[in-house]
Design a protein around this motif. Structure first.
Motif, PDB file in Angstrom:
ATOM      1  N   ILE A  59      -3.821   5.804  -6.858  1.00 39.86           N
ATOM      2  CA  ILE A  59      -4.758   6.937  -6.788  1.00 39.86           C
ATOM      3  C   ILE A  59      -6.127   6.468  -6.302  1.00 39.86           C
ATOM      4  N   ARG A  60      -6.617   5.370  -6.850  1.00 42.82           N
ATOM      5  CA  ARG A  60      -7.922   4.830  -6.424  1.00 42.82           C
ATOM      6  C   ARG A  60      -7.916   4.471  -4.933  1.00 42.82           C
ATOM      7  N   PRO A  62      -6.679  17.588 -13.423  1.00 44.48           N
ATOM      8  CA  PRO A  62      -6.072  17.331 -12.114  1.00 44.48           C
ATOM      9  C   PRO A  62      -7.177  16.871 -11.168  1.00 44.48           C
ATOM     10  N   ILE A  63      -6.801  16.123 -10.152  1.00 43.96           N
ATOM     11  CA  ILE A  63      -7.796  15.689  -9.174  1.00 43.96           C
ATOM     12  C   ILE A  63      -7.268  15.931  -7.766  1.00 43.96           C
ATOM     13  N   MET A  64      -8.202  16.077  -6.838  1.00 38.42           N
ATOM     14  CA  MET A  64      -7.845  16.181  -5.431  1.00 38.42           C
ATOM     15  C   MET A  64      -8.033  14.796  -4.830  1.00 38.42           C
ATOM     16  N   VAL A  65      -6.954  14.219  -4.316  1.00 34.14           N
ATOM     17  CA  VAL A  65      -7.047  12.869  -3.759  1.00 34.14           C
ATOM     18  C   VAL A  65      -7.188  12.881  -2.244  1.00 34.14           C
ATOM     19  N   ALA A  66      -6.861  14.002  -1.602  1.00 29.56           N
ATOM     20  CA  ALA A  66      -6.939  14.068  -0.144  1.00 29.56           C
ATOM     21  C   ALA A  66      -6.860  15.510   0.331  1.00 29.56           C
ATOM     22  N   TYR A  67      -7.280  15.710   1.567  1.00 28.22           N
ATOM     23  CA  TYR A  67      -7.012  16.948   2.295  1.00 28.22           C
ATOM     24  C   TYR A  67      -6.033  16.572   3.387  1.00 28.22           C
ATOM     25  N   ASN A  68      -4.852  17.140   3.360  1.00 30.19           N
ATOM     26  CA  ASN A  68      -3.861  16.888   4.407  1.00 30.19           C
ATOM     27  C   ASN A  68      -3.815  18.090   5.329  1.00 30.19           C
ATOM     28  N   PHE A  69      -4.385  17.937   6.501  1.00 27.21           N
ATOM     29  CA  PHE A  69      -4.416  19.005   7.497  1.00 27.21           C
ATOM     30  C   PHE A  69      -4.992  20.288   6.910  1.00 27.21           C
ATOM     31  N   GLY A  70      -6.082  20.154   6.151  1.00 26.95           N
ATOM     32  CA  GLY A  70      -6.768  21.296   5.566  1.00 26.95           C
ATOM     33  C   GLY A  70      -6.205  21.773   4.246  1.00 26.95           C
ATOM     34  N   PRO A  82      -5.471  20.909   0.357  1.00 23.76           N
ATOM     35  CA  PRO A  82      -5.806  19.928  -0.673  1.00 23.76           C
ATOM     36  C   PRO A  82      -4.557  19.325  -1.321  1.00 23.76           C
ATOM     37  N   CYS A  83      -4.591  18.039  -1.523  1.00 20.38           N
ATOM     38  CA  CYS A  83      -3.516  17.333  -2.227  1.00 20.38           C
ATOM     39  C   CYS A  83      -4.004  17.107  -3.655  1.00 20.38           C
ATOM     40  N   VAL A  84      -3.496  17.920  -4.568  1.00 15.42           N
ATOM     41  CA  VAL A  84      -3.915  17.873  -5.972  1.00 15.42           C
ATOM     42  C   VAL A  84      -2.799  17.235  -6.795  1.00 15.42           C
ATOM     43  N   ILE A  85      -3.203  16.284  -7.636  1.00 15.33           N
ATOM     44  CA  ILE A  85      -2.267  15.559  -8.482  1.00 15.33           C
ATOM     45  C   ILE A  85      -2.767  15.661  -9.921  1.00 15.33           C
ATOM     46  N   PHE A  86      -1.838  15.785 -10.877  1.00 12.55           N
ATOM     47  CA  PHE A  86      -2.276  15.911 -12.269  1.00 12.55           C
ATOM     48  C   PHE A  86      -1.529  14.928 -13.165  1.00 12.55           C
ATOM     49  N   PRO A  87      -2.229  14.431 -14.202  1.00 13.52           N
ATOM     50  CA  PRO A  87      -1.616  13.467 -15.121  1.00 13.52           C
ATOM     51  C   PRO A  87      -0.886  14.174 -16.263  1.00 13.52           C
ATOM     52  N   LEU A  88       0.193  13.567 -16.720  1.00 16.33           N
ATOM     53  CA  LEU A  88       0.883  14.109 -17.887  1.00 16.33           C
ATOM     54  C   LEU A  88       0.354  13.493 -19.180  1.00 16.33           C
ATOM     55  N   PHE A  89      -0.230  12.315 -19.068  1.00 18.18           N
ATOM     56  CA  PHE A  89      -0.794  11.626 -20.231  1.00 18.18           C
ATOM     57  C   PHE A  89      -2.210  11.186 -19.870  1.00 18.18           C
ATOM     58  N   SER A  90      -2.814  10.354 -20.679  1.00 13.15           N
ATOM     59  CA  SER A  90      -4.161   9.883 -20.390  1.00 13.15           C
ATOM     60  C   SER A  90      -4.206   9.236 -19.009  1.00 13.15           C
ATOM     61  N   PRO A  91      -5.194   9.588 -18.195  1.00 13.53           N
ATOM     62  CA  PRO A  91      -5.269   9.043 -16.836  1.00 13.53           C
ATOM     63  C   PRO A  91      -5.279   7.510 -16.782  1.00 13.53           C
ATOM     64  N   ARG A  92      -5.841   6.890 -17.789  1.00 14.04           N
ATOM     65  CA  ARG A  92      -5.930   5.431 -17.779  1.00 14.04           C
ATOM     66  C   ARG A  92      -4.756   4.747 -18.503  1.00 14.04           C
ATOM     67  N   SER A  93      -3.845   5.537 -19.044  1.00 13.97           N
ATOM     68  CA  SER A  93      -2.692   4.981 -19.753  1.00 13.97           C
ATOM     69  C   SER A  93      -1.766   4.238 -18.790  1.00 13.97           C
ATOM     70  N   LYS A  94      -1.281   3.098 -19.237  1.00 13.03           N
ATOM     71  CA  LYS A  94      -0.331   2.343 -18.423  1.00 13.03           C
ATOM     72  C   LYS A  94       1.044   3.003 -18.403  1.00 13.03           C
ATOM     73  N   GLN A  95       1.245   4.013 -19.231  1.00 11.09           N
ATOM     74  CA  GLN A  95       2.525   4.738 -19.284  1.00 11.09           C
ATOM     75  C   GLN A  95       2.432   6.098 -18.604  1.00 11.09           C
ATOM     76  N   LYS A 134       0.837  -1.200   0.000  1.00  6.66           N
ATOM     77  CA  LYS A 134       0.000   0.000   0.000  1.00  6.66           C
ATOM     78  C   LYS A 134       0.872   1.252   0.000  1.00  6.66           C
ATOM     79  N   TYR A 135       0.348   2.276  -0.651  1.00  7.93           N
ATOM     80  CA  TYR A 135       0.937   3.608  -0.566  1.00  7.93           C
ATOM     81  C   TYR A 135      -0.212   4.580  -0.721  1.00  7.93           C
ATOM     82  N   TYR A 136      -0.288   5.560   0.163  1.00  8.47           N
ATOM     83  CA  TYR A 136      -1.327   6.576   0.076  1.00  8.47           C
ATOM     84  C   TYR A 136      -0.685   7.919  -0.236  1.00  8.47           C
ATOM     85  N   ILE A 137      -1.234   8.599  -1.214  1.00 16.67           N
ATOM     86  CA  ILE A 137      -0.713   9.891  -1.654  1.00 16.67           C
ATOM     87  C   ILE A 137      -1.025  10.949  -0.605  1.00 16.67           C
TER      88      ILE A 137
END
Length: 163
Positions: free
Chosen positions: A50-51, A80-88, A90-103, A10-13
Motif C-alpha cells: 500500500i505504501r 478505507p483509503i484511495m491508493v490511486a486513480y486508474n483512468f479517472g 478512484p481505487c479504494v481499498i479497505f482494511p478488515l482489521f487494524s491497518p498496521r496489524s501483521k494479520q 514490486k506490486y502496485y495496487i
C-alpha cells in the motif's frame, strides 16, 4: 498456505486488484495478492504494498488516511483509503482489521460483486467469479464495505465538481 512462495519485488495496487492477504511464513509476513490475473505472493507485508502504491501516485499512506478521516470522521480507526486513480476511477481499498496489524487483509471496493455469511466468516465473490472466505463476521465486513463505498462515491463527486 504457501510454503515457499515465489517472491516478487514490486506490486502496485490498481482496480484490477481484488485483495491483499497477510501470510505469515517462517516468522516473516508475506502478502498474497489476488487480482484479475490470479495469485501473486510478495515477500513483504500488505502495508508495504500500500505504501509503495501511494508513493508511486505521489502520496503517502498517512496522507490518504488523513483524507479519508476528513470525510468519515477523525475518530475512525479502520478507514478505507484511495491508493490511486486508474483512468479517472478512484481505487479504494479497505482494511478488515487494524491497518498496521501483521494479520490484516485489505479488499478493494470495485472488485466485489457479492457478499455472504458462511458460518462466522464472510464469503466474498469477486468480479471474475473467484471467491474468498475472510475470517470476519458479516456485520463487521459490511460496516467496512459501506464506509468504503461511501468514500468512493464522495471521491467521484469531488472529481466531477472539478471538471
Amino acid at each position: 498456505m504457501v510454503q515457499n512462495p515465489k517472491q516478487h519485488n514490486k506490486y502496485y495496487i490498481t482496480n484490477s486488484t481484488y485483495c491483499l492477504i497477510s501470510q505469515p511464513i517462517s516468522g516473516k509476513v508475506f502478502t498474497e495478492v489476488l487480482d484479475k490475473h490470479g495469485k501473486t505472493t510478495m515477500s513483504y507485508p500488505p502495508l508495504r504494498v500500500i505504501r509503495q502504491t501511494c508513493s508511486l501516485n505521489g502520496s503517502t499512506f498517512e496522507a490518504t488516511t488523513k483524507q479519508a478521516k476528513e470525510f468519515l470522521g477523525h475518530n475512525r480507526h479502520k478507514v478505507p483509503i484511495m491508493v490511486a486513480y486508474n483512468f479517472g476511477d478512484p481505487c479504494v481499498i479497505f482494511p478488515l482489521f487494524s491497518p498496521r496489524s501483521k494479520q490484516n487483509i485489505w479488499v478493494t471496493v470495485n472488485a466485489i460483486i457479492n457478499i455472504e455469511e458462511v458460518n462466522e466468516s464472510t464469503l466474498v465473490t469477486f468480479v471474475n467469479g473467484s471467491e474468498c472466505i475472510f475470517p470476519v463476521h458479516l456485520k463487521s465486513f459490511n460496516q467496512q464495505y459501506v464506509r468504503a463505498v461511501l468514500y468512493y462515491k464522495n471521491l467521484i463527486l469531488q472529481r466531477k465538481a472539478l471538471l
